[in-house]
Design an enzyme around this catalytic site. Structure first.
Site, PDB file in Angstrom:
ATOM      1  N   VAL A 118       0.858  -1.181   0.000  1.00  9.01           N
ATOM      2  CA  VAL A 118       0.000   0.000   0.000  1.00  9.01           C
ATOM      3  C   VAL A 118       0.891   1.226   0.000  1.00  9.01           C
ATOM      4  CG1 VAL A 118      -1.889   1.200   1.163  1.00  9.01           C
ATOM      5  CG2 VAL A 118      -1.593  -1.243   1.501  1.00  9.01           C
ATOM      6  N   CYS A 201       5.944  -6.149  21.764  1.00  5.41           N
ATOM      7  CA  CYS A 201       6.349  -7.056  22.839  1.00  5.41           C
ATOM      8  C   CYS A 201       7.431  -6.438  23.722  1.00  5.41           C
ATOM      9  CB  CYS A 201       6.824  -8.400  22.310  1.00  5.41           C
ATOM     10  SG  CYS A 201       6.897  -9.590  23.673  1.00  5.41           S
ATOM     11  N   ALA A 346       0.892 -10.090  19.884  1.00  3.99           N
ATOM     12  CA  ALA A 346      -0.020 -10.981  19.163  1.00  3.99           C
ATOM     13  C   ALA A 346      -1.195 -11.367  20.066  1.00  3.99           C
ATOM     14  CB  ALA A 346       0.728 -12.235  18.703  1.00  3.99           C
ATOM     15  N   CYS A 379       2.217 -11.085  27.818  1.00  4.94           N
ATOM     16  CA  CYS A 379       3.634 -11.159  27.499  1.00  4.94           C
ATOM     17  C   CYS A 379       4.255 -12.287  28.332  1.00  4.94           C
ATOM     18  CB  CYS A 379       4.281  -9.816  27.834  1.00  4.94           C
ATOM     19  SG  CYS A 379       5.983  -9.730  27.301  1.00  4.94           S
TER      20      CYS A 379
END
Ligand code: FAD
Ligand code: UQ1
Length: 450
Positions: A118, A201, A346, A379
């Protein structure tokens, strides 16, 4: 609550498309799922930008909602990476190969993979511009572009990666260098850095430090090593409960932590790392290193800088509870590219994907979103080759633990969850749009306690 209303479209995509779109714009959103235009290669009902964790997961969920042929994902990379495992790769506890799969294998079947980048978002016209002057229009847009690593912002760093004794778990190109540097280490300073920017993270910069320290003990090199964590932050971790546990470990394992120390230069020829002291303007300190693990500065993708969908910092400006864009009601954001005020992981994407699924369902039906994201993120703080602290928390930086035991304690089960269970859950649950985080499990496991 904002509902979807379209005012304009990408001019000149194809002569017929703007006309068709004007007609479609007058229809209710719920009537749109089966329009003939969905077969067109320059219009998709749901367009997903980015085929990483959030993009693939949302494309699987959108396929179930509107049908595979109506969904497309724009992603340039041939490979999809499971980044959380890089922590263990850098410590020699897992090989690199299982951390990636071909992008073609993770995009849901029937969903169109547009292998491109993009270059510009035009939300006022409901279209995006790709490489090669291609334009794609959409009814709903999901932005999942992740973030950008800025190795180049540290003077001398890009070149330094062609020398030994330095690595970074943050890139597929440099993660194996961490393991090599650890194996080669004989004596001296082993330095681990944390930059002066948002990161993904936030635990990973110190996980590799604990693993390295453990490896040095295992190989008898620890007495000759000084382990140093130079962090631009003023705290070891943002959640008090886990910070307390980590500080205990740091003390018991004789690790030096320097707060407000920000890496600004690497002089690889002399094995020197230069840090600025963020509390004392203009003051720098030079450290000799025998091993250097760098967590690079990070920031929004270039395409989002100064984009209409971004806030002043370049992060996609979404409602923190619904993930709907604050200005464009048919635009949504998920994951690292957003300005959601939680830790970029995530695990957070998992929690967000379930909420965003519901938000989009409501918007498609012309109803206000009902489900609210609470900022859930997690985490697994790996502290040894067989131990981890499983940090889970929400927007208020309060622990939101799944299991009915104290997760701030180092545990073998938490380590196995990180090393063995999570990869399975990722490939087969999250990416397929079936895993929306552990909220339900948490409620069930805590029923008995209430
Ligand atoms: P990504 O998965 O990074 O995907 C973004 C995608 O956008 C990429 O595929 C990229 O190619 C694509 N893209 C970029 N620019 C463009 C463009 N212009 N056009 C089209 N596509 C584009 N999370 C945890 O939950 N637990 C952990 O233990 C953990 N450990 C980690 C350890 C390390 C070392 C690292 C690096 C990450 C770790 N994470 C962990 C974080 C986790 O991997 C990310 O937060 C997660 O992958 C974010 O997903 P995302 O979809 O937002 O971004
Ligand atoms: C999680 O859901 C997730 O996404 C798949 C991760 O990413 C790799 C995690 O690291 C964690 C810890 C979770 C949370 C899941 C449980 C069962 C606590």
């Amino acid at each position: 609550m904002a509902t979807v209303g379209f005012v304009s479209s990408c001019a000149g995509v194809r002569p017929m498309v703007p006309l068709l779109r004007q007609g479609v714009q007058k229809m209710r959103s719920s009537q749109l799922h089966t329009t003939a235009r969905s077969a067109s290669k320059d219009y998709y009902e749901v367009l997903v930008l980015g085929g990483g964790t959030g993009g693939v997961s949302m494309s699987a969920r959108m396929k179930r909602k509107v049908g595979a042929g109506n969904v497309a994902v724009v992603e340039p990379s041939e490979k999809h990476y499971y980044q959380p495992l890089w922590t263990l790769v850098g410590a020699g506890a897992k090989p690199l190969a299982p951390c990636s799969r071909p992008t073609a294998s993770v995009i849901p079947s029937g969903v169109k993979w547009i292998q491109s980048r993009v270059q510009k978002l035009d939300p006022d016209k409901n279209c995006v511009h790709l490489e090669n002057d291609q334009k794609i229009s959409y009814k709903y847009l999901i932005i999942a572009l992740g973030l950008q690593l800025h190795f180049e912002k540290i003077k001398g760093l890009p070149e330094a990666f062609s020398t030994p004794k330095i690595g970074s778990n943050y890139s597929v190109h440099t993660v194996e260098k961490t393991w090599k540097a650890l194996q080669d280490f004989q004596e001296g300073n082993a330095i681990f850095t944390f930059p002066n920017t948002p990161v993904k993270c936030a635990g990973a910069p110190q996980k590799i430090m604990y693993l390295s320290e453990a490896y040095m003990r295992k190989t008898g090199k620890r007495p000759k090593a000084k382990i140093i964590f130079n962090t631009a932050l003023g705290v070891i971790f943002g959640v008090q409960k886990y910070a307390d546990a980590l500080l205990e470990i740091i003390k018991s394992r004789d690790i030096t932590v320097n707060y407000k120390y920000n890496l600004v230069e690497v002089r690889a020829d002399k094995q020197e790392a230069v840090f600025e002291n963020l509390d004392k303007s203009g003051e720098t300190e030079v450290y000799q290193y025998e091993m250097l693990h760098v967590t690079p500065p990070m920031g929004p993708q270039n395409v989002l800088l100064n984009s209409p969908v971004s806030d002043a910092g370049g992060w996609v400006d979404v409602d923190k509870e619904t993930l709907q864009h604050k200005k464009y009601p048919n635009v949504f954001g998920i994951g690292d590219c957003t300005n959601l005020p939680t830790s970029k992981t995530a695990a957070a994407v998992a929690g967000q994907s379930g909420v965003l699924d519901k938000t989009i369902s409501c918007i498609m039906k012309g109803k206000p979103p009902t489900k609210k994201y609470d900022g859930y993120t997690s985490c697994p703080l790996v502290t040894n080759y067989n131990r981890a602290i499983l940090a889970e928390f929400d927007y208020s930086a309060q622990p939101l633990e799944t299991f009915p035991f104290d997760q701030s304690k180092e545990r073998l089960t938490s380590f196995h969850m990180k090393a063995d269970l999570m990869p399975f859950l990722y490939w087969h649950g999250l990416l397929k749009g079936y895993w929306g985080g552990p909220a339900l499990i948490r409620k069930l496991l805590h029923l008995g306690l209430k």
